[in-house]
Design a protein around this motif. Structure first.
Motif, mmCIF file in Angstrom:
data_model
loop_
_atom_site.group_PDB
_atom_site.id
_atom_site.type_symbol
_atom_site.label_atom_id
_atom_site.label_comp_id
_atom_site.label_asym_id
_atom_site.label_seq_id
_atom_site.Cartn_x
_atom_site.Cartn_y
_atom_site.Cartn_z
ATOM 1 N N SER A 181 0.849 -1.192 0.000
ATOM 2 C CA SER A 181 0.000 0.000 0.000
ATOM 3 C C SER A 181 0.882 1.238 0.000
ATOM 4 C CB SER A 181 -0.910 0.015 1.235
ATOM 5 O OG SER A 181 -1.627 1.238 1.317
ATOM 6 N N ASN A 186 -5.187 2.371 2.720
ATOM 7 C CA ASN A 186 -6.524 2.648 2.168
ATOM 8 C C ASN A 186 -6.813 1.784 0.953
ATOM 9 O OD1 ASN A 186 -7.347 4.698 4.024
ATOM 10 N ND2 ASN A 186 -5.930 6.109 3.016
ATOM 11 N N SER A 187 -5.770 1.427 0.212
ATOM 12 C CA SER A 187 -5.923 0.508 -0.913
ATOM 13 C C SER A 187 -4.634 -0.298 -1.034
ATOM 14 C CB SER A 187 -6.211 1.267 -2.215
ATOM 15 O OG SER A 187 -5.129 2.138 -2.541
#
Length: 207
Positions: A181, A186-187
């Protein structure tokens, strides 16, 4: 041997005081009682003593012979790993088995998927010709979990850096899916999928 040296695991054993000591005499028996929690995947118990030097003409280098066995809560006795010492190339190269060890001053008992409860470590003075012998026991148990050992937080890398990612896990039947990441989790971006026997991966940091 019993695998690679792991300094962090040795330090953890010392910090958690998972070690015991005693002295064996001829035909002595001493028992230590240890509680093992639930959901443990592996239990390892090692006995070691600093043996006296044998005579150069002795047929066996071991002077003081101490034996270890581990008794489970339901009364099953586990003996240490032993190698076949018969003078045959095929036998010497064969995998370790289980049995009483009368050749070495280190013994290790391994128990897979131990049930929770109280375990007895039995130490017997099988042959102690010189009065007594001090010994040490260290033990550790591991849960079925994955631990990322590097990077493990706080590192920073530049684009095109080559990083050797390391992790620890038990067993080798499951694949490892690696992701990274760049936005605080977050992703996630896929890196690769690796077979279960591997514990490292060389990663080139992207631009």
């Amino acid at each position: 041997g019993w695998g690679k040296d792991k300094g962090d695991q040795a330090l953890k054993i010392m910090d958690e005081e998972k070690w015991l000591t005693g002295s064996a005499t001829e035909s002595s028996e001493e028992t230590f009682y240890i509680s093992i929690p639930a959901n443990v995947k592996e239990l390892r118990v090692m006995l070691y003593w600093h043996d006296k030097a044998a005579s150069p003409t002795s047929a066996k280098s071991l002077v003081h012979d101490i034996d270890l066995n581990v008794e489970t809560p339901d009364g099953v006795i586990h003996l240490p790993w032993v190698l076949n010492n018969n003078p045959s190339a095929d036998l010497l190269d064969s995998p370790a088995g289980i049995g009483a060890d009368h050749l070495n001053n280190m013994e290790q008992v391994f128990i897979s998927n131990p049930a929770a409860g109280n375990y007895d470590f039995h130490v017997n003075g099988f042959e102690i010709p010189f009065t007594e012998q001090e010994y040490y026991i260290v033990y550790s148990y591991a849960f079925d979990e994955l631990k990322l050992t590097f990077p493990n937080g706080g590192e920073s890398f530049a684009p095109t850096d080559q990083i050797q990612i390391h992790w620890e896990a038990l067993g080798s039947s499951s694949e490892f899916k690696l992701e990274y990441s760049s936005n605080n989790g977050n992703s996630w971006n896929p890196l690769t999928i690796l077979p279960g026997h591997l514990r490292q991966f060389l990663w080139t940091v992207p631009d």
